[in-house]
Enzyme design. Structure first.
Site, PDB file in Angstrom:
ATOM      1  N   LYS A  11       0.848  -1.209   0.000  1.00  0.00           N
ATOM      2  CA  LYS A  11       0.000   0.000   0.000  1.00  0.00           C
ATOM      3  C   LYS A  11       0.865   1.233   0.000  1.00  0.00           C
ATOM      4  O   LYS A  11       2.022   1.222   0.444  1.00  0.00           O
ATOM      5  CB  LYS A  11      -0.952   0.021   1.197  1.00  0.00           C
ATOM      6  CG  LYS A  11      -0.305   0.048   2.596  1.00  0.00           C
ATOM      7  CD  LYS A  11       0.121   1.403   3.090  1.00  0.00           C
ATOM      8  CE  LYS A  11       0.795   1.335   4.445  1.00  0.00           C
ATOM      9  NZ  LYS A  11       1.674   2.456   4.770  1.00  0.00           N
ATOM     10  N   ASP A 145      -2.526  -1.835   9.964  1.00  0.00           N
ATOM     11  CA  ASP A 145      -2.599  -1.848   8.495  1.00  0.00           C
ATOM     12  C   ASP A 145      -3.042  -3.206   7.928  1.00  0.00           C
ATOM     13  O   ASP A 145      -3.191  -3.343   6.715  1.00  0.00           O
ATOM     14  CB  ASP A 145      -1.215  -1.527   7.895  1.00  0.00           C
ATOM     15  CG  ASP A 145      -0.799  -0.083   8.132  1.00  0.00           C
ATOM     16  OD1 ASP A 145      -1.638   0.723   8.587  1.00  0.00           O
ATOM     17  OD2 ASP A 145       0.372   0.239   7.849  1.00  0.00           O
TER      18      ASP A 145
END
Ligand code: C5P
Length: 308
Positions: A11, A145
């Protein structure tokens, strides 16, 4: 099935707004996550050696610069598999093989991605059939995350970053990532962010999502997105790794639509108009001092997915 392989993306944070330090040691965030086409693969296999005395969960890591990845019980993929077995209420065995392409400690959530992939792979290998909502809950306990790595695409994270609202985006975005030698520790970067704020006498406001950024994503407007990118951790990452200032400047000079440190760094991300521009910029950025190499990618891409 005796082995399951799951592919999982890295990401980049398009906006990372960091609120004040909370009592539990975390910060409230507005974290706009964007999954990009840079993947790790995690294979979960039934152990073949029949050594019942061996640890139930074992892990090996392959790829460049993987020396810093623990192969002990601290490995995030092992922690995820163990948490899944506990949730299922019994012990299970698996040999995990992680093939890394996501930079280690690079601010691209590589460890979190491996944890998410291990959840999907072991859920399948062990035939547990847990729904994705259950995997999301386990994921949030492993790290802030990890839920996003299950979901993929583009999403706004609030709380510690683990409460996710998916976003529709109006197109594909092209990226160049400048990889640096060595990683940066996420807690250290958050700590430096707090220290810099204290030194400057600044109290962080409650984080809010940027309307310009959300509109740019909806419309697939890369130029507007480039101008709206922001990362409150960037001053802290630059303070700990001053050479990143030159890396970011080189990207801007060579026509990037936007440039920022990815998450807690040290990877830097550059948004460009097209795949062709990405290849051109990567060739330039790869030669900048302090940059180990530059790679191209696009987003959004799906989250952790069974590949075989
Ligand atoms: O959740 P995770 O274990 O990935 O977080 C790593 C570290 O990053 C935390 O221990 C904390 O120091 C910092 N962090 C934070 N606020 C967040 C997320 C992470 O301070 N919202």
């Amino acid at each position: 099935m005796s082995a399951i392989t799951v592919r999982v993306p890295a990401k980049v944070n398009l906006q990372l707004a960091v609120g004040p330090l909370r009592e539990d040691g975390y910060h409230d965030l507005v974290n706009v996550f964007h999954a990009v086409s840079l993947f790790d693969e995690v294979t979960a296999a039934e152990p073949v050696d029949g050594d019942v005395a061996a640890a139930p969960l074992r892990v090996r890591v392959e790829g460049d610069h993987t020396g810093q990845v623990p192969v002990s019980d601290d490995n995030l993929a092992v922690r995820a598999a163990r948490a899944l077995a506990e949730r299922a209420g019994r012990s299970y065995r698996a040999d995990l093989l992680i093939r890394k392409s996501i930079p280690v400690a690079g601010g691209m959530a590589g460890g979190s991605a491996d944890a998410a992939a291990a959840l999907v792979a072991c859920n399948e290998l062990w035939g547990l059939g847990l729904p994705v909502e259950d995997l999301m809950e386990i994921a949030a306990d492993i790290g802030s995350d990890v839920p996003f790595a299950l979901l993929g695409g583009t999403a706004v994270g609030t709380g510690r970053g683990e409460r996710l609202a998916p976003l529709e985006t109006g197109g594909v975005f092209h990226w160049v990532f400048a990889l640096a030698d060595g990683g940066l520790s996420t807690p250290r970067v958050y700590g430096e962010c707090d220290r810099l704020r204290e030194e400057a006498g600044v109290t962080a406001p409650h984080p809010t999502a940027s309307e310009e950024l959300l509109a740019a994503l909806r419309e697939g407007d890369a130029k507007a997105l480039g101008q709206a990118l922001s990362n409150d951790l960037e001053p802290a990452a630059l303070s700990l790794r001053p050479s990143l200032v030159d890396t970011l400047a080189a990207g801007r000079e060579h026509g990037a639509l936007g440039a920022l440190v990815s998450g807690s760094g040290p990877t830097c991300a550059f948004l460009v108009e097209s795949a062709e521009r990405a290849a051109e910029l990567a060739a330039v950025i790869g030669d900048v001092d302090g940059c180990r190499s530059a790679i191209t990618a696009y987003g959004p891409v799906p989250g952790a997915t069974v590949a075989g």
